[in-house]
Scaffold this motif. Structure first.
Motif, PDB file in Angstrom:
ATOM      1  N   HIS A 222     -30.327 -69.917 -37.162  1.00 17.61           N
ATOM      2  CA  HIS A 222     -30.387 -71.086 -37.219  1.00 17.61           C
ATOM      3  C   HIS A 222     -31.053 -71.489 -38.333  1.00 17.61           C
ATOM      4  O   HIS A 222     -32.225 -71.241 -38.910  1.00 17.61           O
ATOM      5  CB  HIS A 222     -31.372 -71.660 -35.793  1.00 17.61           C
ATOM      6  CG  HIS A 222     -31.050 -71.037 -34.470  1.00 17.61           C
ATOM      7  ND1 HIS A 222     -29.546 -71.302 -34.047  1.00 17.61           N
ATOM      8  CD2 HIS A 222     -31.015 -70.601 -33.922  1.00 17.61           C
ATOM      9  CE1 HIS A 222     -28.314 -70.808 -32.359  1.00 17.61           C
ATOM     10  NE2 HIS A 222     -30.046 -70.146 -32.634  1.00 17.61           N
ATOM     11  N   PRO A 223     -31.222 -72.978 -39.233  1.00 18.16           N
ATOM     12  CA  PRO A 223     -31.491 -73.691 -40.299  1.00 18.16           C
ATOM     13  C   PRO A 223     -32.909 -73.480 -39.600  1.00 18.16           C
ATOM     14  O   PRO A 223     -33.353 -74.526 -38.934  1.00 18.16           O
ATOM     15  CB  PRO A 223     -31.001 -74.489 -39.761  1.00 18.16           C
ATOM     16  CG  PRO A 223     -29.703 -74.610 -39.614  1.00 18.16           C
ATOM     17  CD  PRO A 223     -29.411 -73.544 -38.328  1.00 18.16           C
ATOM     18  N   GLU A 224     -33.866 -72.585 -39.995  1.00 17.46           N
ATOM     19  CA  GLU A 224     -35.382 -72.208 -39.853  1.00 17.46           C
ATOM     20  C   GLU A 224     -35.974 -73.566 -41.170  1.00 17.46           C
ATOM     21  O   GLU A 224     -36.235 -73.631 -42.294  1.00 17.46           O
ATOM     22  CB  GLU A 224     -35.396 -70.766 -40.251  1.00 17.46           C
ATOM     23  CG  GLU A 224     -36.527 -71.373 -39.846  1.00 17.46           C
ATOM     24  CD  GLU A 224     -36.962 -71.421 -38.317  1.00 17.46           C
ATOM     25  OE1 GLU A 224     -38.049 -72.622 -38.635  1.00 17.46           O
ATOM     26  OE2 GLU A 224     -36.803 -71.187 -37.258  1.00 17.46           O
ATOM     27  N   LYS A 225     -36.768 -74.843 -40.769  1.00 15.34           N
ATOM     28  CA  LYS A 225     -37.213 -75.392 -41.222  1.00 15.34           C
ATOM     29  C   LYS A 225     -39.342 -74.692 -41.261  1.00 15.34           C
ATOM     30  O   LYS A 225     -39.331 -75.466 -42.176  1.00 15.34           O
ATOM     31  CB  LYS A 225     -37.007 -77.119 -40.803  1.00 15.34           C
ATOM     32  CG  LYS A 225     -36.073 -77.154 -40.429  1.00 15.34           C
ATOM     33  CD  LYS A 225     -35.920 -78.630 -39.977  1.00 15.34           C
ATOM     34  CE  LYS A 225     -34.552 -79.018 -39.650  1.00 15.34           C
ATOM     35  NZ  LYS A 225     -34.005 -80.561 -39.036  1.00 15.34           N
ATOM     36  N   SER A 226     -39.361 -74.262 -40.442  1.00 11.16           N
ATOM     37  CA  SER A 226     -41.295 -73.920 -40.495  1.00 11.16           C
ATOM     38  C   SER A 226     -42.001 -73.147 -42.040  1.00 11.16           C
ATOM     39  O   SER A 226     -40.888 -73.117 -42.582  1.00 11.16           O
ATOM     40  CB  SER A 226     -41.168 -72.989 -39.629  1.00 11.16           C
ATOM     41  OG  SER A 226     -40.803 -71.523 -39.628  1.00 11.16           O
TER      42      SER A 226
END
Length: 259
Positions: A222-226
């Motif tokens: 999943h596109p991870e933004k953290s």
């Protein structure tokens, strides 16, 4: 040959132009990897951020970052890759280094220097693509802006895994998401994009979106933004072969050579 390849992504905020701090940070993040891994991927210019201050930041061909990479690869019994600012024969390069567990390594100089940031004025562009043979997997590692140029990535040699290491800004992240998926589909290859997070010294924001796609463009992540994201994904050679044998799309590819 390894049927399964475990690949670990380390998406992190980089300390601007601070090699020692970044190496210390990535050392700690490598310790967070759970289970066994075969390959650790770090961002573009992972020791400095995407800086044009090459004169002050460049390392020699056998500099401290390469020694650190060799040390980590040996300790963890994995390969490790990312790009670094290198000076060689009077020229500066945005150079990806792929280090094997035994300390041997290959290099790739970024082919498409980012003209919008005047990277082409500072760094010398590479001329040769690299295909790494690792545990029976053929891997094509590329760097950031290379993602926009599909001819350079075209799978004329039946590689299994395409990798992009990047400092890709948030304001153009839609292109990153779309092009990574497209490169996977058109090349019938696993495709991994590893991006950074945070803000650099030029006030550019980065929001990660590191991703893993299979050979049909299905997202395995999943596109991870953290700010910091450490995760391992398993890739399977049999699945890749089965899909290619079923659809045979690569057999219909155009016949041309990369000059």
């Amino acid at each position: 040959m390894s049927e399964k390849l475990n690949v670990s992504l380390i998406q992190a905020n980089l300390e601007w132009e601070n090699t020692d701090a970044n190496l210390q940070m990535f050392s700690a993040k490598i310790e967070e990897i759970k289970g066994e891994t075969d390959l650790v991927i770090l961002p573009e210019m992972f020791t400095t951020g995407f800086s044009m201050n090459a004169e002050s930041l460049a390392e020699g061909t056998e500099g401290k970052t390469l020694e650190w990479m060799k040390k980590k690869a040996k300790e963890g019994n994995f390969a490790i890759t990312g790009s670094v600012i290198i000076k060689e024969s009077g020229n500066f390069y945005n150079r990806l280094i792929f280090v094997f567990p035994d300390g041997n390594y290959h290099t790739y100089d970024k082919r498409h220097t980012f003209t919008l940031a005047k990277e082409d004025k500072i760094y010398t562009a590479g001329t040769e693509r690299l295909i790494v043979d690792y545990k029976g997997w053929k891997i094509c590692p590329l760097v950031c802006y290379d993602l926009r140029f599909p001819v350079w990535a075209r799978n004329t040699v039946d590689y299994d895994l395409l990798i992009y290491v990047a400092n890709w800004p948030e304001k153009r992240i839609a292109a990153w998401d779309a092009l990574l998926k497209a490169r996977a589909i058109e090349n019938m290859s696993y495709c991994i994009g590893l991006n950074r997070t945070g803000k650099d010294g030029n006030d550019h924001n980065y929001n990660g979106h590191s991703a893993v796609y299979d050979m049909l463009g299905n997202a395995l992540s999943h596109p991870e933004k953290s700010e910091v994201f450490v995760s391992t994904f398993s890739l399977y050679k049999t699945e890749l072969k089965d899909v290619r044998n079923k659809f045979k799309f690569l057999q219909d590819r155009d016949d041309f050579s990369l000059n």
